[in-house]
Write a protein that holds these residues in place. Structure first.
Motif, mmCIF file in Angstrom:
data_model
loop_
_atom_site.group_PDB
_atom_site.id
_atom_site.type_symbol
_atom_site.label_atom_id
_atom_site.label_comp_id
_atom_site.label_asym_id
_atom_site.label_seq_id
_atom_site.Cartn_x
_atom_site.Cartn_y
_atom_site.Cartn_z
ATOM 1 N N ASP A 1 107.930 109.488 65.826
ATOM 2 C CA ASP A 1 108.795 110.600 66.216
ATOM 3 C C ASP A 1 110.267 110.210 66.114
ATOM 4 O OD1 ASP A 1 106.636 112.248 66.661
ATOM 5 O OD2 ASP A 1 106.533 111.833 68.803
ATOM 6 N N LEU A 2 110.563 108.950 66.412
ATOM 7 C CA LEU A 2 111.947 108.491 66.292
ATOM 8 C C LEU A 2 112.406 108.541 64.833
ATOM 9 C CD1 LEU A 2 114.414 107.315 67.761
ATOM 10 C CD2 LEU A 2 113.470 105.025 67.316
ATOM 11 N N ALA A 3 111.540 108.160 63.918
ATOM 12 C CA ALA A 3 111.892 108.232 62.500
ATOM 13 C C ALA A 3 112.254 109.660 62.107
ATOM 14 C CB ALA A 3 110.735 107.717 61.645
ATOM 15 N N ARG A 4 111.536 110.638 62.642
ATOM 16 C CA ARG A 4 111.850 112.038 62.357
ATOM 17 C C ARG A 4 113.201 112.426 62.950
ATOM 18 N NH1 ARG A 4 107.299 114.564 60.425
ATOM 19 N NH2 ARG A 4 105.408 113.305 60.636
ATOM 20 N N GLU A 5 113.474 111.928 64.162
ATOM 21 C CA GLU A 5 114.758 112.240 64.792
ATOM 22 C C GLU A 5 115.916 111.673 63.991
ATOM 23 O OE1 GLU A 5 115.653 113.963 67.571
ATOM 24 O OE2 GLU A 5 113.592 114.698 67.705
ATOM 25 N N VAL A 6 115.733 110.441 63.509
ATOM 26 C CA VAL A 6 116.786 109.787 62.737
ATOM 27 C C VAL A 6 116.881 110.387 61.334
ATOM 28 C CG1 VAL A 6 117.592 107.570 61.802
ATOM 29 C CG2 VAL A 6 116.539 107.674 64.073
ATOM 30 N N GLY A 7 115.744 110.847 60.824
ATOM 31 C CA GLY A 7 115.704 111.413 59.485
ATOM 32 C C GLY A 7 115.472 110.395 58.397
ATOM 33 N N ILE A 8 114.703 109.343 58.719
ATOM 34 C CA ILE A 8 114.387 108.329 57.716
ATOM 35 C C ILE A 8 112.886 108.142 57.633
ATOM 36 C CG2 ILE A 8 116.576 107.104 57.979
ATOM 37 C CD1 ILE A 8 115.140 105.009 59.631
ATOM 38 N N ASP A 9 112.449 107.513 56.560
ATOM 39 C CA ASP A 9 111.040 107.223 56.330
ATOM 40 C C ASP A 9 110.507 106.291 57.416
ATOM 41 O OD1 ASP A 9 108.772 107.096 54.111
ATOM 42 O OD2 ASP A 9 109.073 105.073 54.903
ATOM 43 N N PRO A 10 109.279 106.510 57.910
ATOM 44 C CA PRO A 10 108.742 105.646 58.967
ATOM 45 C C PRO A 10 108.594 104.189 58.548
ATOM 46 C CG PRO A 10 107.068 107.167 58.149
ATOM 47 C CD PRO A 10 108.367 107.621 57.603
ATOM 48 N N PHE A 11 108.321 103.927 57.273
ATOM 49 C CA PHE A 11 108.289 102.540 56.803
ATOM 50 C C PHE A 11 109.680 101.921 56.928
ATOM 51 C CE2 PHE A 11 104.490 104.109 54.661
ATOM 52 C CZ PHE A 11 103.620 103.032 54.742
ATOM 53 N N GLU A 12 110.707 102.674 56.554
ATOM 54 C CA GLU A 12 112.077 102.153 56.610
ATOM 55 C C GLU A 12 112.506 101.919 58.053
ATOM 56 O OE1 GLU A 12 115.637 100.615 55.698
ATOM 57 O OE2 GLU A 12 113.932 100.944 54.370
ATOM 58 N N TYR B 1 105.245 84.402 57.954
ATOM 59 C CA TYR B 1 105.686 85.798 58.041
ATOM 60 C C TYR B 1 105.282 86.583 56.799
ATOM 61 C CZ TYR B 1 108.810 89.746 59.028
ATOM 62 O OH TYR B 1 109.329 90.990 59.311
ATOM 63 N N GLY B 2 104.488 87.630 57.038
ATOM 64 C CA GLY B 2 104.084 88.476 55.929
ATOM 65 C C GLY B 2 104.212 89.952 56.228
ATOM 66 N N LEU B 3 104.914 90.299 57.318
ATOM 67 C CA LEU B 3 105.030 91.699 57.680
ATOM 68 C C LEU B 3 105.780 92.499 56.619
ATOM 69 C CD1 LEU B 3 104.643 94.058 59.557
ATOM 70 C CD2 LEU B 3 106.524 93.209 60.985
ATOM 71 N N ASP B 4 106.810 91.895 56.027
ATOM 72 C CA ASP B 4 107.544 92.599 54.974
ATOM 73 C C ASP B 4 106.626 92.928 53.797
ATOM 74 O OD1 ASP B 4 107.252 89.901 54.420
ATOM 75 O OD2 ASP B 4 109.263 89.670 53.570
ATOM 76 N N GLN B 5 105.780 91.958 53.410
ATOM 77 C CA GLN B 5 104.827 92.220 52.333
ATOM 78 C C GLN B 5 103.835 93.321 52.713
ATOM 79 O OE1 GLN B 5 103.000 88.665 50.526
ATOM 80 N NE2 GLN B 5 104.407 87.443 51.761
ATOM 81 N N CYS B 6 103.376 93.290 53.973
ATOM 82 C CA CYS B 6 102.399 94.285 54.418
ATOM 83 C C CYS B 6 102.988 95.696 54.364
ATOM 84 C CB CYS B 6 101.934 93.964 55.836
ATOM 85 S SG CYS B 6 100.893 92.493 55.965
ATOM 86 N N LEU B 7 104.231 95.843 54.766
ATOM 87 C CA LEU B 7 104.879 97.144 54.685
ATOM 88 C C LEU B 7 104.959 97.631 53.232
ATOM 89 C CD1 LEU B 7 107.712 96.539 57.297
ATOM 90 C CD2 LEU B 7 105.946 98.310 57.469
ATOM 91 N N ASP B 8 105.340 96.730 52.340
ATOM 92 C CA ASP B 8 105.442 97.101 50.917
ATOM 93 C C ASP B 8 104.077 97.443 50.336
ATOM 94 O OD1 ASP B 8 108.144 96.622 51.098
ATOM 95 O OD2 ASP B 8 108.060 94.651 50.134
ATOM 96 N N LEU B 9 103.074 96.619 50.633
ATOM 97 C CA LEU B 9 101.737 96.845 50.080
ATOM 98 C C LEU B 9 101.154 98.170 50.539
ATOM 99 C CD1 LEU B 9 100.318 93.237 50.576
ATOM 100 C CD2 LEU B 9 100.620 94.373 48.367
ATOM 101 N N ALA B 10 101.303 98.478 51.811
ATOM 102 C CA ALA B 10 100.747 99.716 52.344
ATOM 103 C C ALA B 10 101.486 100.932 51.789
ATOM 104 C CB ALA B 10 100.814 99.705 53.870
ATOM 105 N N GLN B 11 102.799 100.832 51.706
ATOM 106 C CA GLN B 11 103.572 101.963 51.208
ATOM 107 C C GLN B 11 103.266 102.243 49.739
ATOM 108 O OE1 GLN B 11 107.844 101.645 51.749
ATOM 109 N NE2 GLN B 11 108.035 103.880 51.836
ATOM 110 N N ARG B 12 103.146 101.186 48.944
ATOM 111 C CA ARG B 12 102.820 101.381 47.531
ATOM 112 C C ARG B 12 101.440 102.013 47.365
ATOM 113 N NH1 ARG B 12 105.540 96.338 46.451
ATOM 114 N NH2 ARG B 12 103.555 95.217 46.514
#
Length: 899
Positions: free
Chosen positions: A528-539, A568-579
């Protein structure tokens, strides 16, 4: 009567009312399992005159003159399916496998058939069903062993052939003679005191050996929850207590020659109760004047505030949350509720106990923690731990539900009282009405962020309903608010959390251990915060999640713990899921609205405050290796990975490693198979033991040929080769050097973290509330993947269980604490048709705290699924679902109230 079983005639006389399942087991056919005894799960399926039949529904006398084929039968169709299940790695705990094999074989299900529909009568709680579908389709998911390189390969489980043929022994699958049985009388009241018990008629009933009440019970208080430190949980429980705090709590225990005799005698017990005021809602329970569930307990019980029904609490702040929220450019939040969920392991809780030849108490039990059970039984019954032995067979599912002491104490009491071998096996109804469930939790969340969506404030208020007893109440509460908050960088955080007693069935340990409930709330608010800010939830997540170098903080900036971002692999996980989610080729049903959602989760790779394992590896006379480790196998796959780790260290293949496990007499100490520690703690201990043994073997080989400088150069698994001495068989080294053993241990600290990101695309029909999952993706950071197929299965199984939690599953109670749906028929465990095929992606990381760079990943996949699904539903409908499960009727009402 006479009938045929697997081609052999059987002459027998069934008892009145007996079903075919129990008759077959009485005659040694333990491959026929008990999952429900109601025709709902398929674990007992046999072929009756060639047709798949739930043997728990067939009166035994109806088998007269007929042919019964079990999974052990010599049947070409069965053999073909067995091979397919091995090749596809189509099991985890394996308790359901015999039933699946016979159902597939009997229905002659082929790859192009409607597999999900034709297997709707068979349940699997572990796999998520994908691997079972692969077996039906004839796919191969495993690889052959490769000398010295087995770690990292999708090897088959050592027990694969035994599981698919029904020869692997679960808890009650070993022969026993002169076995007595237990029936337990439960309380009809949610809160009462026993005034009088008259068991005269029960004791006089045929076959009764003893009727045990609170007067026969040890006075020692303990907790059914098991942790490395027994001080982690409140001592609020007795084996038999004169005060009863939830419906079904033990009142008396009948021990008799047969279960039928025990149950009939149980009905003859007369009890007079003083009914006490009860409280069922945790909000009410902590208010002044509420009935006290454990008001009789003192400080020695380690209850936070017994006078307020609070077993544990946390109130702490970092920064100034109120000020930060007041000045935030964007705010989001709400109140979220999660349901009471049953573990629904196919094997029910069961224990068999006896005295051995030396008079020691022996318990064979379905547990994740044999050493912790041993030590607590010794504590409760005032025994030397050396006088207690606990061992397990293969355990038919756990998910935290067998990190409890629920049947072992009753059996110990019965064995010590009668001197007989005694068995206590819970029914499926017991599993729903008296076995601890996942904690129902209410979470309030407030988030604040600046113009760019960077978090400036986080506040959560958590209320856990721990039920009538505090087993795991403190741990689930503290853990639930830990990594769920620590995954985000924010200068101002506040946590208010309480775990509260009520007169309902107890809550306990469940996959994710509190994180799933709190993450559901936080990740919903983040969406919901992502919607308030107006950005993608992944971002939004990328801007706020912790990164290497950050300290993992909840509310105390001065805390110095042993938890760190070691890899640390969270950045990769975000990219993999989004793609993966970017693929929009899915077809939606007519009239449905499409939505997408995602969520992140972080989890510690080991439980806090100590997790220990001792292991050894021995060179056998025949040149194979014996690995000894205390970890229980219950579908977590540790046995497979342990063999791979040992084989890799010794330059051999995993099929040449014999694993001995889960027996307090023959293996080293192990805290237990929980907190996903089977690989990162016990596995590391085994790997160290194997490396030490390797050094000893090399030294022995050099000494044997008296060429100390001429070290062996290659190792092919059965012999050593050196430039001067030629091949040196391992059998020769074993014969010459004697007992060559390597030892290893690991204490589980420091600890690292693992990450998961889940994403969904769904179609929701606003007119019915029905949710169709079009795409399901999970990206995981598990470090170096030691067995890709097995890890994939763990992720799929955790996802499947979490989808059930999100959409279907709820143990429903009435206003007086009575369970309304105590069966699989009324409690919706996902069937094959309910679950999508989940894409699984692995981040490329390596963690030097784990064996060969591995991190844990059994619990973790469960945690981000429900919020990701809720976020996708919200995206589709335009209104936020804030309560689990998101059943079709709830979503329909949500839409109606919104329009």
């Amino acid at each position: 009567m006479r009938f045929e079983v697997n081609g052999e005639p059987l002459d027998t006389e069934p008892a009145p009312g007996q079903v075919l399942r129990t008759l077959l087991r009485e005659h040694g056919h333990t491959e026929v399992k008990k999952g429900c005894d109601a025709g709902d799960c398929g674990a007992c399926t046999v072929l009756l005159d060639g047709r798949p039949t739930h043997s728990c529904l067939v009166p035994a006398y109806r088998a007269e003159g007929r042919s019964v084929t079990t999974v052990r039968g010599d049947d070409e169709r069965v053999a073909r399916v067995q091979k397919a299940f091995v090749d596809a790695a189509a099991f985890q705990c394996g308790f359901c496998t015999a039933g699946f094999v016979t159902t597939v074989a009997g229905n002659d299900i082929q790859a192009d058939d409607d597999t999900a529909r034709r297997l709707k009568g068979n349940l699997c709680r572990c796999t998520g069903y994908r691997s079972i579908c692969d077996a039906v389709a004839g796919r191969t998911n495993i690889a052959p062993p490769k000398e010295g390189q087995d770690a990292g390969r999708p090897l088959r489980a050592p027990a694969a052939e035994r599981i698919v043929t029904g020869h692997e022994s679960f808890t009650l699958d070993v022969p026993a003679s002169q076995l007595a049985h237990v029936a337990v009388l439960g309380s009809p009241h949610p809160h009462a005191r026993i005034v009088r018990i008259d068991a005269t008629a029960a004791r006089e009933h045929e076959g009764v050996l003893a009727v045990l009440t609170h007067e026969d019970s040890p006075a020692t208080l303990f907790s059914t929850a098991r942790h490395e430190s027994r001080l982690d949980d409140p001592d609020d429980t007795r084996v038999l207590d004169p005060v009863l705090r939830f419906r079904g709590q033990r009142v008396a225990v009948v021990v008799a020659e047969t279960l039928r005799d025990a149950e009939r005698a149980r009905a003859l017990i007369e009890v007079e109760y003083e009914v006490l005021p009860a409280v069922f809602d945790p909000e009410d329970a902590r208010r002044a004047g509420a009935p006290l569930v454990h008001g009789d307990k003192g400080p020695e019980a380690r209850i936070s505030e017994a006078g307020r029904n609070v077993v544990a609490q946390m109130h702490d702040e970092m920064g100034d949350v109120t000020a930060a929220l007041a000045t935030a450019a964007h705010r989001a939040g709400g109140t979220y509720r999660t349901s009471r969920v049953a573990h629904a392991s196919l094997e029910t809780h069961a224990t068999r106990g006896w005295r051995d030849d030396d008079g020691r108490l022996v318990l064979r039990t379905s547990t994740q923690v044999p050493y912790l059970v041993r030590d607590e039984i010794a504590h409760v019954f005032d025994l030397d731990p050396k006088q207690v032995r606990v061992l397990t067979g293969r355990v038919g599912g756990g998910f935290g539900g067998k990190q409890e002491l629920l049947t072992e104490d009753v059996v110990a009491l019965a064995v010590l009282a009668t001197g007989r071998a005694v068995q206590y096996e819970m029914t499926r109804t017991d599993e729903f009405t008296i076995v601890p469930t996942r904690h129902p939790v209410r979470v309030e969340v407030e988030l604040g962020a600046d113009d760019d969506g960077v978090l400036t404030a986080m506040r959560i208020d958590v209320l856990n309903n721990t039920g009538a007893y505090g087993n795991h109440g403190p741990g689930v509460m503290f853990h639930g608010v830990s990594e769920s908050m620590a995954v985000y960088r924010c200068a101002n955080k506040r946590v208010d959390a309480e775990s509260v007693y009520t007169n309902t069935l107890p809550s306990g340990a469940f996959r994710g251990y509190g994180l799933g409930q709190v993450i559901f709330a936080i990740e919903s608010a983040m969406d919901d915060l992502a919607r308030e800010v107006g950005i993608d939830p992944f971002e939004l997540r990328r801007r706020n999640v912790v990164v290497p170098g950050d300290r993992l903080l909840v509310t105390d900036p001065d805390e110095v713990g042993d938890l760190d971002i070691n890899s640390y692999g969270l950045d990769q996980c975000l990219d993999l899921a989004q793609r993966a989610l970017a693929d929009t080729s899915d077809e939606a049903p007519p009239g449905a609205r499409i939505g997408e959602g995602m969520a992140v989760a972080m989890i510690a790779t080991i439980a806090p405050r100590g997790h220990y394992a001792e292991a050894s590896v021995r060179l056998l006379d025949d040149g194979r290796y014996e690995a000894n480790v205390g970890t229980t196998e219950f579908g977590n796959g540790t046995t497979t990975v342990h063999g791979q780790l040992v084989a890799t260290a010794l330059g051999t293949t995993a099929d040449r490693v014999v694993i001995r496990q889960s027996d307090t007499d023959v293996t080293g100490y192990d805290t237990g198979a929980f907190g996903s520690a089977g690989v990162v703690v016990a596995g590391l201990a085994l790997h160290r033991a194997a490396l030490q043994l390797r050094g000893k073997i090399l030294a022995a080989a050099a000494a044997l040929h008296q060429h100390p400088s001429d070290e062996p150069r290659t190792w092919d698994g059965t012999s050593l080769s050196s430039t001067g001495a030629g091949d040196i068989p391992l059998t020769a080294i074993a014969a010459a050097a004697g007992n060559l053993v390597g030892h290893g241990n690991h204490d589980g600290t420091p600890r690292s973290v693992a990450f998961n990101v889940h994403a969904f695309r769904v179609a929701v029909h606003p007119g019915t509330g029905e949710v169709t999952i079009l795409r399901s993706v999970q990206a995981v950071d598990a470090g170096v993947v030691l067995n890709p197929e097995q890890l994939r299965g763990q992720v799929e199984g955790g996802t499947g269980q979490a989808i059930g939690t999100a959409l279907f599953e709820e143990v429903r109670l009435d206003d007086e604490g009575r369970v309304l749906n105590p069966s699989f028929r009324g409690y919706h465990v996902p069937q094959m048709a309910d679950l999508p095929r989940t894409e699984v992606h692995f981040a490329a990381t390596s963690d030097d705290l784990g064996p060969l760079g591995a991190k844990s990943m059994s619990e973790a996949p469960y945690n981000p699924v429900a919020p990701a699904l809720a976020n996708a539903v919200r995206d589709a409908l335009g209104v936020r679902p804030a309560e689990l499960p998101m059943t079709a009727d709830r979503l329909w009402r949500l839409v109606q109230n919104h329009t």
